[in-house]
Design a protein around this motif. Structure first.
Motif, PDB file in Angstrom:
ATOM      1  N   ARG A   1     -11.543   8.547 -15.701  1.00  0.00           N
ATOM      2  CA  ARG A   1     -11.905   7.682 -16.820  1.00  0.00           C
ATOM      3  C   ARG A   1     -12.292   8.440 -18.087  1.00  0.00           C
ATOM      4  O   ARG A   1     -12.397   7.841 -19.153  1.00  0.00           O
ATOM      5  CB  ARG A   1     -13.045   6.747 -16.428  1.00  0.00           C
ATOM      6  N   ASN A   2     -12.527   9.753 -17.967  1.00  0.00           N
ATOM      7  CA  ASN A   2     -13.070  10.479 -19.109  1.00  0.00           C
ATOM      8  C   ASN A   2     -12.144  11.613 -19.548  1.00  0.00           C
ATOM      9  O   ASN A   2     -11.961  12.601 -18.838  1.00  0.00           O
ATOM     10  CB  ASN A   2     -14.460  11.036 -18.782  1.00  0.00           C
ATOM     11  N   GLU A   3     -11.579  11.488 -20.733  1.00  0.00           N
ATOM     12  CA  GLU A   3     -10.650  12.480 -21.267  1.00  0.00           C
ATOM     13  C   GLU A   3     -11.290  13.845 -21.479  1.00  0.00           C
ATOM     14  O   GLU A   3     -10.595  14.851 -21.611  1.00  0.00           O
ATOM     15  CB  GLU A   3     -10.076  11.983 -22.592  1.00  0.00           C
ATOM     16  N   ALA A   4     -12.611  13.891 -21.500  1.00  0.00           N
ATOM     17  CA  ALA A   4     -13.297  15.168 -21.706  1.00  0.00           C
ATOM     18  C   ALA A   4     -13.070  16.132 -20.546  1.00  0.00           C
ATOM     19  O   ALA A   4     -13.357  17.324 -20.675  1.00  0.00           O
ATOM     20  CB  ALA A   4     -14.795  14.938 -21.902  1.00  0.00           C
ATOM     21  N   LEU A   5     -12.565  15.637 -19.410  1.00  0.00           N
ATOM     22  CA  LEU A   5     -12.296  16.509 -18.272  1.00  0.00           C
ATOM     23  C   LEU A   5     -10.809  16.818 -18.120  1.00  0.00           C
ATOM     24  O   LEU A   5     -10.397  17.414 -17.122  1.00  0.00           O
ATOM     25  CB  LEU A   5     -12.853  15.887 -16.988  1.00  0.00           C
ATOM     26  N   SER A   6     -10.006  16.428 -19.097  1.00  0.00           N
ATOM     27  CA  SER A   6      -8.596  16.800 -19.094  1.00  0.00           C
ATOM     28  C   SER A   6      -8.488  18.317 -19.232  1.00  0.00           C
ATOM     29  O   SER A   6      -9.342  18.948 -19.870  1.00  0.00           O
ATOM     30  CB  SER A   6      -7.898  16.108 -20.259  1.00  0.00           C
ATOM     31  N   PRO A   7      -7.464  18.951 -18.646  1.00  0.00           N
ATOM     32  CA  PRO A   7      -7.349  20.408 -18.747  1.00  0.00           C
ATOM     33  C   PRO A   7      -7.366  20.931 -20.174  1.00  0.00           C
ATOM     34  O   PRO A   7      -7.852  22.042 -20.426  1.00  0.00           O
ATOM     35  CB  PRO A   7      -5.995  20.696 -18.077  1.00  0.00           C
ATOM     36  N   ASP A   8      -6.849  20.135 -21.107  1.00  0.00           N
ATOM     37  CA  ASP A   8      -6.771  20.593 -22.494  1.00  0.00           C
ATOM     38  C   ASP A   8      -7.994  20.235 -23.322  1.00  0.00           C
ATOM     39  O   ASP A   8      -8.045  20.523 -24.519  1.00  0.00           O
ATOM     40  CB  ASP A   8      -5.514  20.037 -23.167  1.00  0.00           C
ATOM     41  N   ALA A   9      -9.012  19.632 -22.715  1.00  0.00           N
ATOM     42  CA  ALA A   9     -10.247  19.308 -23.432  1.00  0.00           C
ATOM     43  C   ALA A   9     -11.037  20.590 -23.697  1.00  0.00           C
ATOM     44  O   ALA A   9     -10.901  21.589 -22.992  1.00  0.00           O
ATOM     45  CB  ALA A   9     -11.088  18.321 -22.636  1.00  0.00           C
TER      46      ALA A   9
ATOM     47  N   GLU B   1     -20.394  22.262 -21.609  1.00  0.00           N
ATOM     48  CA  GLU B   1     -20.003  20.959 -22.169  1.00  0.00           C
ATOM     49  C   GLU B   1     -18.486  20.897 -22.210  1.00  0.00           C
ATOM     50  O   GLU B   1     -17.831  21.845 -22.626  1.00  0.00           O
ATOM     51  CB  GLU B   1     -20.564  20.823 -23.584  1.00  0.00           C
ATOM     52  N   ARG B   2     -17.923  19.776 -21.766  1.00  0.00           N
ATOM     53  CA  ARG B   2     -16.502  19.500 -21.940  1.00  0.00           C
ATOM     54  C   ARG B   2     -16.400  18.342 -22.929  1.00  0.00           C
ATOM     55  O   ARG B   2     -17.150  17.371 -22.828  1.00  0.00           O
ATOM     56  CB  ARG B   2     -15.849  19.089 -20.617  1.00  0.00           C
ATOM     57  N   SER B   3     -15.456  18.423 -23.864  1.00  0.00           N
ATOM     58  CA  SER B   3     -15.363  17.371 -24.869  1.00  0.00           C
ATOM     59  C   SER B   3     -13.932  17.196 -25.349  1.00  0.00           C
ATOM     60  O   SER B   3     -13.137  18.142 -25.375  1.00  0.00           O
ATOM     61  CB  SER B   3     -16.273  17.685 -26.059  1.00  0.00           C
ATOM     62  N   LYS B   4     -13.630  15.965 -25.718  1.00  0.00           N
ATOM     63  CA  LYS B   4     -12.340  15.638 -26.327  1.00  0.00           C
ATOM     64  C   LYS B   4     -12.533  14.400 -27.170  1.00  0.00           C
ATOM     65  O   LYS B   4     -12.925  13.343 -26.645  1.00  0.00           O
ATOM     66  CB  LYS B   4     -11.267  15.418 -25.265  1.00  0.00           C
ATOM     67  N   GLY B   5     -12.276  14.530 -28.469  1.00  0.00           N
ATOM     68  CA  GLY B   5     -12.546  13.413 -29.360  1.00  0.00           C
ATOM     69  C   GLY B   5     -14.019  13.070 -29.332  1.00  0.00           C
ATOM     70  O   GLY B   5     -14.879  13.933 -29.498  1.00  0.00           O
ATOM     71  N   LYS B   6     -14.322  11.813 -29.056  1.00  0.00           N
ATOM     72  CA  LYS B   6     -15.709  11.372 -28.992  1.00  0.00           C
ATOM     73  C   LYS B   6     -16.275  11.398 -27.573  1.00  0.00           C
ATOM     74  O   LYS B   6     -17.435  11.041 -27.365  1.00  0.00           O
ATOM     75  CB  LYS B   6     -15.822   9.957 -29.561  1.00  0.00           C
TER      76      LYS B   6
END
Length: 475
Positions: free
Chosen positions: A367-375, A392-397
């Motif tokens: 559910r959370n894009e922040a854990l995508s490999p490219d985040a 911290e992992r982050s992607k966008g907001k």
């Protein structure tokens, strides 16, 4: 009263965000690829299936009864260990090794037949799974049909006979200088996409097969379908040759040393930084705490990361940058013994003690894009860096904070970075908390994972309402 109302309004908004996120169980994208990879793997995961040992029957049909359970746990991609017939000549043990393949375009009768396999793949697809199969391109069994029909497909020893692969006495080494072999191997791989609509391959000892083969084979396979290609190997040229993902053997070796207390937590950084510079920027690494080899031969994870030690490293594999996580058959039980490789040895599922733990992590990832490999990835200092590994992992907001105590002693945690203060959702306690600079203690081998909403609530220098952040201990 004003502060209480502010907190309650923030709480309601935050819970609304989390509920909305939970309704979205799979990532949505308008493109087939992200960062050069099949879009579905980016927030996905892999579950390795040992068909022989999974059930008493050891068949495709018996395994299919577990699909709903695995779906509920959050499993997305099923990797099946080799499904092909096993050689009889020089066979090891009674049933032989999965990796001594005697026919690349047939089904091991031990598991069922082609009709059973196609039905399993179709059912899995209907339920939302992806399916990849184990491919053994480096060698065959000692009685593969090619040995008589195409002896030039094999490397010759000093006596002019087919050479053994390494010290694997039940195998013979293939010769990739032979162009006809190259074409035959690619045709065999295409067969499984055409016949059963699989979604990719995990390629055994891929680094021992010439890179030029992969440079030719992978584009041809991807023209047929947007397949996911996983290499069992840890050299950059594999990813440069077209593989989506590879094995982080160096990182796994360091994880085991940290688990034993031989190295400090910050030793993991040296491996991560090497990966950042040595591998292509879009490389995915399949992180794990166990797999079929590590379990059967090296006592993972029941001795390499025993008891409570397993949990923080499992969190690490699920949340690290560039990662797609692997769970091996039986880890959710857990099966705390080496599973036989050449004999029948059913896992005997019954208690599923780790199932909820894995479900929490797999659903968070989905559910959370922040854990995508490219985040993005950012190390965070929250305590003694020799023992506490936080990032911290982050992607966008989207943002996720991970805190791991990779030691056998309780440690103090202080979040000094004010960008991490505010309302966050404790993934394991399933409660919202207000993170502040206030010190708290994390237990030995403890872990805490915090998920921030799209608009995390900011706090002043004085906490709105301090809810003690507590790492959930895995039983």
């Amino acid at each position: 009263m004003k502060k209480l109302v502010t907190f309650l309004l923030g709480y309601v908004c935050f819970v609304g965000i989390i509920v909305a996120q939970k309704t979205k169980q799979t990532p949505q994208t308008a493109t087939e690829t992200i960062d050069g990879h099949p879009s579905w793997i980016m927030q996905g995961n892999i579950y390795e299936v040992n068909v022989r040992q999974y059930t008493q029957e050891g068949t495709f049909n018996a395994f299919s009864k577990h699909l709903d359970r695995l779906k509920n746990m959050g499993v997305q991609t099923l990797w099946f260990m080799p499904i092909h017939p096993i050689g009889v000549v020089d066979r090891k043990g009674t049933l032989g090794s999965y990796y001594a393949v005697s026919d690349y375009t047939a089904i091991n009768p031990e598991f069922g037949d082609m009709k059973d396999w196609k039905a399993l793949v179709k059912t899995a697809h209907t339920k939302g799974f992806k399916v990849i199969i184990d491919w053994v391109p480096n060698h065959t069994s000692c009685d593969h049909g090619w040995l008589t029909r195409h002896p030039d497909f094999y490397v010759q020893d000093i006596d002019g006979k087919p050479a053994m692969a390494f010290d694997w006495s039940d195998t013979k080494q293939l010769n990739y200088k032979n162009e006809e072999l190259v074409d035959s191997m690619i045709a065999s791989m295409k067969f499984w996409i055409e016949q059963s609509d699989i979604d990719g391959f995990r390629c055994d000892v891929a680094g021992e097969v010439p890179d030029d083969f992969w440079k030719k084979a992978i584009p041809e396979l991807k023209k047929m379908k947007n397949v996911f290609m996983l290499a069992e190997g840890d050299k950059p040229s594999l990813n440069q040759s077209g593989f989506d993902a590879s094995y982080p053997w160096a990182m796994f070796a360091m994880m085991k040393k940290v688990a034993k207390g031989e190295r400090m937590a910050n030793s993991l950084d040296s491996i991560r930084k090497y990966d950042d510079t040595a591998f292509p920027k879009n490389t995915i690494r399949m992180y794990f705490t166990s797999n079929h080899d590590e379990n059967s031969w090296n006592k993972a994870d029941f001795e390499t990361m025993p008891g409570a030690i397993h949990a923080p490293f499992a969190v690490f594999t699920q949340t690290m940058v560039r990662s797609v996580p692997l769970i091996y058959s039986g880890q959710e039980e857990p099966v705390l013994r080496p599973i036989e490789f050449f004999e029948k040895d059913p896992m005997n599922f019954a208690k599923y003690k780790r199932a909820d733990f894995y479900k929490t992590l797999l659903n968070l990832r989905m559910r959370n894009e922040a854990l995508s490999p490219d985040a993005a990835f950012r190390k965070v200092s929250v305590g003694n860096g020799s023992h506490i590994y936080a990032y911290e992992r982050s992607k966008g907001k989207k943002k996720v904070l991970v805190i791991l105590n990779l030691s056998g002693q309780a440690k103090n945690i202080v979040i000094e970075d004010n960008t991490l203060w505010g309302m966050a959702y404790n993934v394991f306690t399933k409660t919202p908390e207000t993170l502040t600079p206030q010190s708290w203690s994390i237990e030995p081998w403890g872990y805490a994972v915090y998920e921030y909403g799209n608009t995390p609530i900011k706090v002043n220098s004085k906490p709105i309402n301090k809810v003690k952040a507590k790492a959930k201990k895995k039983k």
